[in-house]
Design an enzyme around this catalytic site. Structure first.
Site, PDB file in Angstrom:
ATOM      1  N   MET B   1     105.738 -44.597  49.839  1.00  0.00           N
ATOM      2  CA  MET B   1     105.803 -45.273  48.983  1.00  0.00           C
ATOM      3  C   MET B   1     104.824 -45.431  48.359  1.00  0.00           C
ATOM      4  SD  MET B   1     102.334 -48.099  49.431  1.00  0.00           S
ATOM      5  CE  MET B   1     101.234 -47.607  49.298  1.00  0.00           C
ATOM      6  N   PRO B   2     105.008 -46.205  46.692  1.00  0.00           N
ATOM      7  CA  PRO B   2     106.230 -47.283  47.235  1.00  0.00           C
ATOM      8  C   PRO B   2     107.598 -47.037  46.401  1.00  0.00           C
ATOM      9  CG  PRO B   2     104.883 -47.816  45.258  1.00  0.00           C
ATOM     10  CD  PRO B   2     104.378 -47.157  45.821  1.00  0.00           C
ATOM     11  N   ILE B   3     108.222 -48.014  47.551  1.00  0.00           N
ATOM     12  CA  ILE B   3     110.492 -47.895  46.702  1.00  0.00           C
ATOM     13  C   ILE B   3     109.993 -49.184  45.520  1.00  0.00           C
ATOM     14  CG2 ILE B   3     112.015 -47.572  46.780  1.00  0.00           C
ATOM     15  CD1 ILE B   3     111.362 -46.190  50.032  1.00  0.00           C
TER      16      ILE B   3
END
Lengths: 60, 60, 60, 60, 60, 60
Positions: B1-3
């Site tokens: 993460m993050p996307i």
């Protein structure tokens, strides 16, 4: 439900997608108790030039 | 993460996408304390004929 | 456009989200030539127990 | 807000998309009290070979 | 198909969501020739502190 | 890549999610030739009152 969306690089064959959809659907029915007909799998193909990791596009 | 997913009109150049991905990734690392290698940026190009605002398609 | 969606673990503060949204919006305006008012940033918080990497949930 | 995303099979005409966007936007303004200009509708076309139901791709 | 996803601020009542889902579904059947039972509508509620426009969070 | 997102009704246990994530990840590695560490699975829980089929909310 459920809807299973797969974001991946383009280039997988129809056979690969079908095998994956089948395996995922079986897992959903068995482990998540999902109804078979309502288990949908959607593949979204992405170009490597549209995907970055660590700040660099993946087409390099 | 993050996307970090970016939905936008098609037509941006590779240079624009690379510069944006780099800036966003740096901001994620600095302000969100995101790990560099796990910061992914995905661009999804849309045609103006597939996007409506206020009830009208944007290709007009 | 554009819509910038950020999928991340829950727990970031309001200050972190505001700083990130500001930085991303500035980058969108400068590098993607996006209109300021139409640059939307959406944060989607996820529990670590809802995110797996390499087959294992991230809450371990 | 709101953002209304429509995932569907490719092949709908511009007229169909425009009529649908208009109807959805009117419903959003009336029932959800959404601001007209900030009601965005995005169509995402999918090939039937990228969508599976019940474990089988929909292009059969 | 289709899947119609609605990203909006939290706070709409059940009656509002039901009325909107009904209107959208009717529009999908009529204009997109979608099958009734396979028209799914999903609401995703967002806090205003998780949505930014023009670089500022919407909770101000 | 890939990112596998699962939209489903809330209520699945941690054991169910872990078993599903494991099965999906194995299928991705075997059939899609995905790298293990870069196979991410995200569960998004939805209330039945936020999901409609055929124009009716699923909480009835």
């Amino acid at each position: 439900m459920p809807i299973i969306t797969v974001d991946l690089f383009e280039g997988r064959s129809r056979e690969q997608r079908e095998a994956f959809a089948k395996a995922v659907t079986e897992a959903a029915v068995q482990t998540l108790k999902a109804p078979l007909d309502h288990t949908w799998v959607i593949f979204r193909d992405h170009k490597k030039t549209n995907w970055a990791m660590g700040g660099s596009l993946c087409d390099k």
